[in-house]
Design an enzyme around this catalytic site. Structure first.
Site, PDB file in Angstrom:
ATOM      1  CB  SER A 244     -17.897  -0.258   3.709  1.00 13.88           C
ATOM      2  OG  SER A 244     -16.785  -1.090   3.936  1.00 13.88           O
TER       3      SER A 244
ATOM      4  CB  THR B 123      -9.684  -4.492   1.740  1.00 14.66           C
ATOM      5  OG1 THR B 123      -8.489  -3.961   2.322  1.00 14.66           O
ATOM      6  CG2 THR B 123     -10.855  -3.645   2.160  1.00 14.66           C
TER       7      THR B 123
ATOM      8  CB  THR C 182      -7.281   5.539  25.282  1.00 13.25           C
ATOM      9  OG1 THR C 182      -6.682   6.223  24.196  1.00 13.25           O
ATOM     10  CG2 THR C 182      -8.786   5.519  25.087  1.00 13.25           C
ATOM     11  CB  THR C 183      -6.041  10.899  25.800  1.00 16.28           C
ATOM     12  OG1 THR C 183      -4.851  10.688  26.570  1.00 16.28           O
ATOM     13  CG2 THR C 183      -6.437  12.363  25.854  1.00 16.28           C
TER      14      THR C 183
ATOM     15  CG  HIS D 173     -19.620   2.221   5.650  1.00 15.16           C
ATOM     16  ND1 HIS D 173     -18.748   3.053   4.978  1.00 15.16           N
ATOM     17  CD2 HIS D 173     -18.863   1.324   6.305  1.00 15.16           C
ATOM     18  CE1 HIS D 173     -17.517   2.650   5.203  1.00 15.16           C
ATOM     19  NE2 HIS D 173     -17.546   1.600   6.003  1.00 15.16           N
TER      20      HIS D 173
ATOM     21  CB  THR E 122     -17.647   5.903  12.506  1.00 11.28           C
ATOM     22  OG1 THR E 122     -16.431   6.652  12.595  1.00 11.28           O
ATOM     23  CG2 THR E 122     -18.264   6.166  11.138  1.00 11.28           C
TER      24      THR E 122
ATOM     25  CB  SER F 270     -19.522 -13.010  13.687  1.00  9.88           C
ATOM     26  OG  SER F 270     -18.844 -12.029  12.949  1.00  9.88           O
TER      27      SER F 270
ATOM     28  CE  LYS G 110     -15.433   4.611   7.774  1.00 13.92           C
ATOM     29  NZ  LYS G 110     -15.462   3.190   8.086  1.00 13.92           N
TER      30      LYS G 110
ATOM     31  NE  ARG H 278      -3.619  -2.465   2.211  1.00 12.01           N
ATOM     32  CZ  ARG H 278      -4.813  -2.515   2.761  1.00 12.01           C
ATOM     33  NH1 ARG H 278      -5.221  -1.584   3.593  1.00 12.01           N
ATOM     34  NH2 ARG H 278      -5.626  -3.503   2.473  1.00 12.01           N
TER      35      ARG H 278
HETATM   36  C1  LIG Z   1     -14.579   2.356   9.047  1.00  9.90           C
HETATM   37  C2  LIG Z   1     -15.292   1.258   9.749  1.00  9.90           C
HETATM   38  C3  LIG Z   1     -15.204   1.101  11.133  1.00  9.90           C
HETATM   39  C4  LIG Z   1     -14.235   1.884  11.950  1.00  9.90           C
HETATM   40  O1  LIG Z   1     -14.633   3.192  12.133  1.00  9.90           O
HETATM   41  P1  LIG Z   1     -13.516   4.312  12.377  1.00  9.90           P
HETATM   42  O2  LIG Z   1     -14.222   5.389  13.074  1.00  9.90           O
HETATM   43  O3  LIG Z   1     -12.967   4.661  11.041  1.00  9.90           O
HETATM   44  O4  LIG Z   1     -12.446   3.670  13.241  1.00  9.90           O
HETATM   45  C5  LIG Z   1     -16.022   0.176  11.749  1.00  9.90           C
HETATM   46  N1  LIG Z   1     -16.866  -0.612  11.040  1.00  9.90           N
HETATM   47  C6  LIG Z   1     -16.942  -0.514   9.699  1.00  9.90           C
HETATM   48  C7  LIG Z   1     -17.900  -1.385   8.978  1.00  9.90           C
HETATM   49  C8  LIG Z   1     -16.143   0.392   9.011  1.00  9.90           C
HETATM   50  O5  LIG Z   1     -16.185   0.451   7.685  1.00  9.90           O
END
Ligand SMILES: *Cc1c(COP(=O)(O)O)cnc(C)c1O
Length: 403
Positions: free
Chosen positions: A188, A362, A276-277, A216, A244, A136, A247, A21
């Site tokens: 995704s 991926t 973690t902070t 997503h 998240t 899963s 995104k 990559r």
């Molecule tokens: C990107 C992604 C995550 C992780 O989210 P981040 O905030 O980028 O760490 C979790 N699950 C899926 C399906 C994703 O595509």
């Protein structure tokens, strides 16, 4: 060979398999998005980016930029601590309330990323009972897989979106065990959508709790943008929703929404949460501004859907091998890692268009692809230009239509 030599050796193998990559040295331009600066060979080129997850172009919006300006003047930059040790700011508290309201859940808990949200929550919940089974989906994201592996529950992988297979596995498990079914809404890489209602009903038939990754989909679907579960009117059936802020929300961070006492437990024991902070308060301020906006504005979603539909149609009309996607994600099948990488490089260096090649691990070998994510800022003219450039490339390589 010492350990570092082994690393070099493994790296060489990755290169030989076309899996190496290279990160493009980019700089997002808030006012010109989706154009970015691309730093290369001592020069700076302007490139058009087709693979950003800032799906709604919120990241550079005045709304978010102003929210950050205000918060930074107020509170400075870093949180300065973990949540437990002076790192909980009022910005975090407000954001968690926005998130709980968004998903119609009792509470929400912030994590430093979506990845950590999945890993920390799943590993914690899946170690809470000595007699537990987790089911899963085969296509679940790496962050879910990591969390599931770290838990002590027995693991069962069901074929992607396959209810019959899930039922078989549920029936075969210990009727007395605690159970969880973990899956996603928008997958995704293919852009297909999990059968949320059916999976939840089946899970609940076996007293399994349901854990849905809506990463997503948050911001993108539903009347208030809370995701596919909202769009389909099944928020109630999903026990835990993970999302998240990185995104469509346009910022950074992750979260889990669900019953207050369950989040309270995760908050109290999960190392990935505790040690973690916390997120920078300015990040929380921007995310809250974005979500408040997306709850009431459907404009970005509608425009994004329109451009995604146009891009799919334009690819199909031109005979390009667009993969069937039910969502805003538009993958073009290449089916070969070297070709996918070559296409991506030529687009970047010859045409100033950036779209990453998506190769193994991926996606499965043989399904290497270019994955396009149009935003409301990708115009019809940009779509036409893109098609004009792609058609001769695919023709030349002998790739036509759907394989
Ligand atoms: C990107 C992604 C995550 C992780 O989210 P981040 O905030 O980028 O760490 C979790 N699950 C899926 C399906 C994703 O595509």
């Amino acid at each position: 060979m010492n350990l570092f030599d082994i690393c070099q050796d493994k790296l060489n193998r990755i290169k030989a398999e076309d899996r190496y990559r290279v990160f493009a040295d980019l700089e997002k331009q808030a006012d010109k998005y989706p154009y970015y600066k691309h730093y290369r060979d001592g020069r700076v080129e302007q490139v058009l980016v087709w693979c950003s997850n800032d799906y709604l172009a919120m990241g550079g919006s005045d709304l978010l930029v102003n929210a950050v300006h205000e918060a930074v003047d107020q509170t400075g930059v870093g949180a300065g601590g973990t949540r437990n040790i002076s790192g909980t700011s009022h910005y975090h508290v407000e954001l968690e309330a926005e998130l709980a309201d968004w998903h119609r859940k009792e509470a929400a808990l912030l994590f430093t990323s979506g990845y950590i949200a999945n890993e920390a929550s799943l590993s914690t919940l899946l170690s809470a009972s000595p007699n537990m089974d987790v089911f899963s989906d085969q296509k679940n994201h790496a962050s879910m897989i990591q969390g599931i592996r770290k838990g002590t529950a027995r693991r069962h992988i069901f074929r992607h979106n396959d209810l019959e297979h899930l039922r078989e596995l549920l029936e075969a498990a210990d009727p007395e065990s605690h159970k969880m079914v973990a899956f996603e809404s928008v997958y995704s890489m293919d852009g297909d959508i999990g059968k949320i209602e059916e999976i939840c009903d089946l899970a609940h038939e076996f007293n399994a709790i349901t854990y849905l990754d809506e990463v997503h989909a948050v911001g993108m679907y539903g009347p208030r943008g809370a995701g596919i579960a909202e769009r389909d009117g099944v928020l109630d059936k999903v026990d835990l929703i993970e999302g998240t802020l990185g995104k469509a929300v346009g910022v950074h961070g992750g979260y889990l929404a669900g019953p207050a006492h369950v989040l309270d437990y995760i908050r109290s024991v999960a190392p990935g949460f505790i040690f973690t902070t916390s997120l920078p308060p300015i990040t929380a301020a921007a995310a809250a501004a974005s979500i408040r906006h997306l709850k009431v504005s459907g404009q970005e979603r509608a425009m994004q859907q329109r451009q995604a539909a146009r891009l799919k149609q334009a690819f199909a009309d031109a005979g390009l091998p667009v993969m069937p996607s039910e969502s805003h994600i538009v993958p073009l099948l290449v089916g070969d890692p070297a070709k996918a990488r070559d296409f991506s490089n030529r687009l970047l260096y010859d045409h100033n268009i950036y779209v990453t090649a998506i190769n193994y691990p991926t996606v499965d070998k043989g399904t290497e692809r270019l994955r396009f994510t149009p935003t409301p800022r990708h115009t019809d003219a940009m779509i036409e230009d893109l098609v004009d450039i792609l058609v001769p490339m695919f023709n030349e390589a002998g790739i036509r239509k759907r394989a």
